[in-house]
Design an enzyme around this catalytic site. Structure first.
Site, short mmCIF file in Angstrom:
data_model
loop_
_atom_site.label_atom_id
_atom_site.label_comp_id
_atom_site.label_asym_id
_atom_site.label_seq_id
_atom_site.Cartn_x
_atom_site.Cartn_y
_atom_site.Cartn_z
N ARG A 168 -67.17 -0.03 -65.02
CA ARG A 168 -68.37 -0.45 -65.78
C ARG A 168 -68.07 -1.11 -67.13
O ARG A 168 -66.98 -1.07 -67.64
CB ARG A 168 -69.30 0.74 -66.00
N TRP A 207 -85.59 7.32 -76.23
CA TRP A 207 -84.12 7.41 -76.26
C TRP A 207 -83.48 6.02 -76.36
O TRP A 207 -83.93 5.07 -75.71
CB TRP A 207 -83.64 8.08 -74.97
N MET A 208 -82.40 5.95 -77.14
CA MET A 208 -81.57 4.73 -77.18
C MET A 208 -80.11 5.16 -77.11
O MET A 208 -79.75 6.20 -77.65
CB MET A 208 -81.83 3.98 -78.49
N ASN A 209 -79.25 4.36 -76.44
CA ASN A 209 -77.81 4.58 -76.60
C ASN A 209 -77.09 3.28 -76.87
O ASN A 209 -77.41 2.63 -77.89
CB ASN A 209 -77.20 5.47 -75.52
N ASP A 210 -76.16 2.85 -76.06
CA ASP A 210 -75.22 1.79 -76.44
C ASP A 210 -75.86 0.49 -76.92
O ASP A 210 -76.83 0.02 -76.31
CB ASP A 210 -74.37 1.39 -75.24
N ASP A 217 -64.69 8.25 -72.53
CA ASP A 217 -65.73 9.11 -71.95
C ASP A 217 -65.38 10.59 -72.12
O ASP A 217 -66.26 11.43 -72.31
CB ASP A 217 -65.87 8.76 -70.47
N GLN A 249 -79.31 0.03 -74.77
CA GLN A 249 -79.63 0.94 -73.68
C GLN A 249 -80.83 1.77 -74.12
O GLN A 249 -80.80 2.40 -75.18
CB GLN A 249 -78.43 1.85 -73.39
#
Ligand code: DQQ
Length: 642
Positions: free
Chosen positions: A250, A124-127, A338, A143
């Site tokens: 955050r 998995w990868m995000n930001d 979000d 991320q």
């Protein structure tokens, strides 16, 4: 630009692949008549060429892929089965045991893993996090879940490049090893100190759910690859201020300089439903003081994640350092919402005395106006590239299939092609986003057509432009609306058209017309990206651009949204332009020079490799002229770990 000898060596040998040069015999569309003998001989050729490892993976694919595809086609659905019926049929027998049909890992990875977009080797990868240019290398952090294909156990993955296209994976930069980041090393930014040393400030999430801000320094600033990072012993350096929930604090931004020489940065937060960018001041990038005012806030926009704040020049396409403050520049304030998972930005000014952002147009403020991308694109982050004097934007593009499918294929998410961003000095009310120039280095064989007339209902194949990896540029004459509006009676009431109502199948006077990409020869799968010009009740001509995923894939459990929005076309512009990057499971459309962008994720099972064709189409009731179209086959990029 300095070259990396390791990358150079890899590229010399591996820049091109069979995918681009011709049909991959192991994975081309398989008719039922195809003999076992011919498949065997094709397999042997590949074994010769790529060696045992690659052949093993492909042989698994060749065994499984026809089976999977047959299941989805002849035996179960037939060519006239609707998408709805397909879902019903394919839900019956289950490959996963829970009613969801997924492709086997090797097949999905072969078909849908992108070939020139950034992806980790697996999982998995995000930001995107802390992008920067340092000592001859572009650094990219992200991320990342090292333990699986779904979100969790988040660390900072790390890769470097000399051209933003060819990447070397490095060891993980930051792992959860402290109480304050035990639940995850979340998003953050890099600021280059006056002495040029990069400082990471990131959000740590504790097991109790508290979000804090933390600092990390390069273990050895003389290492251009910055392979080692050390967390400050005094972390956390910031905890949520009074009135802000510990779970709503955050994603610190890159810091910029205040008029008094101190540093300023913002951290995203919310108060009730108001999204806000808290403002902090520091002398040393470590000890931060909350300021009385916020940089900006907008009611009803919810939690602001991954805030980005940067200047843009009002003339020219060059980028500006993050801390440039001058009366002649404009500022961009972006928040990732979000609540909606969309990245919204506003153009405005920055008052250096009050340290506040003011949108040029309050009706198009952050969170309620412009979006970077009207498809899938989130948690973006920009940086100033001193090597090429430009500002570059990264954005996370999640999958549009099911979590079960992601687990089956062993990976999830890609990064959008990095985009150069600058102010649109023609409309003066939006940014322009274009793929970084380096992408053009991947262009291979080209086909071009000029002056193609598309009659109503017309469909013209762009011959020689088949393939799952393309860079396409097309220019249409703007429809001759004057004549028709004068004739009267033929005008389309644009207020009744919306990209999501009928998509490319809806017929109007001046639309839809555009491209079908990743289309198989029977059109069982195709992704339509198209314009729709219409007349509104206010008496104005308006242009929409849409990306229609409803028929992109025969697979069930994939998103079938039709994305779309308006694009501004100036009176002096008698054309509509479109650039589309197609990379196996991603379609990125840059409209009218990059004034508007839509990114889609698609999962073709038939329209792949050389069975993926490109068409011009016109489903309008008026003829449309294509001024020119150019399409390039795109080379694959090998990604390597060192
Ligand atoms: N992703 C990170 C957070 C951020 C969110 C966690 C946005 O820091 O707010 O993986 O996608």
């Amino acid at each position: 630009m300095p070259k990396n000898p390791l990358l150079e060596a890899f590229l010399e040998n591996e820049l091109d692949t069979e995918r681009n040069e011709g049909e991959n015999p192991l994975c081309r569309p398989t008719s039922q008549e195809e003999t076992v003998a011919s498949k065997t001989s094709q397999s042997i050729k590949l074994i010769w060429r790529y060696g045992l490892l690659f052949a093993t993976v492909c042989c698994i694919a060749v065994l499984c892929y026809p089976a999977a595809r047959n299941f989805l086609t002849e035996e179960n659905i037939g060519s006239t089965t609707s998408h709805h019926e397909l879902k019903r049929v394919t839900h019956a027998p289950s490959a996963t045991g829970d009613g969801i049909q997924v492709l086997p890992r090797e097949v999905a990875s072969y078909l849908h893993r992108t070939s020139f977009h950034f992806q980790p080797e697996k999982n998995w990868m995000n930001d995107p996090n802390g992008p920067m240019y340092y000592k001859g290398y572009y650094h990219f952090f992200y991320q990342y879940n090292p333990n699986g294909a779904v979100w969790g156990d988040i660390v900072w993955g790390h890769a470097v490049s000399t051209d933003l296209i060819h990447w070397l994976y490095l060891d993980i930069a930051l792992v959860p090893d402290q109480w304050y980041d035990a639940y995850g090393v979340w998003s953050g930014s890099v600021t280059l100190r006056e002495d040029g040393v990069p400082i990471i400030i990131y959000t740590g999430a504790s097991n109790a759910g508290e979000q804090t801000q933390n600092v990390a320094y390069p273990g050895d600033p003389s290492d251009p690859l910055l392979r080692r990072w050390v967390k400050d012993q005094e972390n956390p350096i910031l905890r949520s201020p009074p009135g802000i929930n510990i779970k709503d604090f955050r994603d610190p931004t890159t810091a910029w300089k205040d008029v008094d020489g101190n540093w300023l940065m913002t951290v995203g937060a919310k108060k009730q439903k108001t999204g806000l960018a808290l403002l902090y001041k520091s002398v040393d990038l470590k000890h931060w003081e909350l300021q009385e005012n916020v940089l900006h806030s907008v009611e009803s926009t919810g939690m602001w994640e991954c805030v980005d704040f940067f200047p843009v020049a009002v003339q020219g396409h060059h980028g500006l350092e993050t801390y440039t403050a001058a009366p002649t520049v404009k500022y961009v304030l972006k928040a990732s919402l979000d609540d909606t998972r969309h990245d919204h930005y506003a153009l405005g000014s920055y008052n250096v005395m009050s340290k506040t952002f003011h949108p040029d147009d309050p009706t198009r403020d952050t969170g309620i106006g412009l979006r970077y991308d009207y498809g899938k694109f989130y948690a973006s982050k920009s940086f100033f590239d001193p090597a090429q004097q430009r500002r570059i934007l990264w954005g996370w593009v999640n999958e549009s299939d099911s979590e079960v499918a992601d687990i089956a294929k062993g990976w999830s998410s890609v990064q959008a092609i990095p985009r150069t961003v600058f102010y649109d000095d023609k409309t003066k009310n939006n940014l322009i986003q274009v793929p970084v120039e380096e992408v053009k280095e991947l262009r291979g064989a080209r086909v071009s057509e000029r002056d193609v007339k598309l009659v109503p209902g017309g469909l013209v194949q762009v011959k020689g432009a088949s393939g799952g990896q393309l860079d396409i540029e097309v220019v249409f004459d703007y429809p001759n609306i004057t004549k028709l509006s004068l004739d009267g009676g033929q005008m389309d009431d644009g207020d009744h058209f919306d990209c999501s109502q009928g998509g490319a199948a809806h017929r109007g006077v001046f639309g839809p017309f555009g491209l079908l990409v990743l289309a198989d020869e029977n059109f069982q799968e195709r992704t339509a990206v198209f314009f729709y010009v219409s007349y509104s009740k206010e008496g104005k001509w308006r242009t929409r651009f849409c990306s229609d995923q409803t028929r992109s894939s025969l697979l069930p459990d994939v998103d079938t949204t039709v994305y779309g929005s308006f694009v501004e076309v100036l009176p002096s512009e008698d054309f509509l332009s479109l650039r589309v990057l197609v990379d196996r499971s991603i379609v990125e459309s840059f409209v009218q020079g990059g004034r508007m962008v839509i990114t889609s994720r698609v999962y073709p099972t038939m329209a792949t490799d050389q069975a993926a064709h490109l068409y011009l189409f016109n489903n309008a009731t008026t003829s449309i002229n294509v001024r020119n179209i150019d399409a390039w086959q795109m080379h694959s990029v090998p990604m390597h770990a060192i």
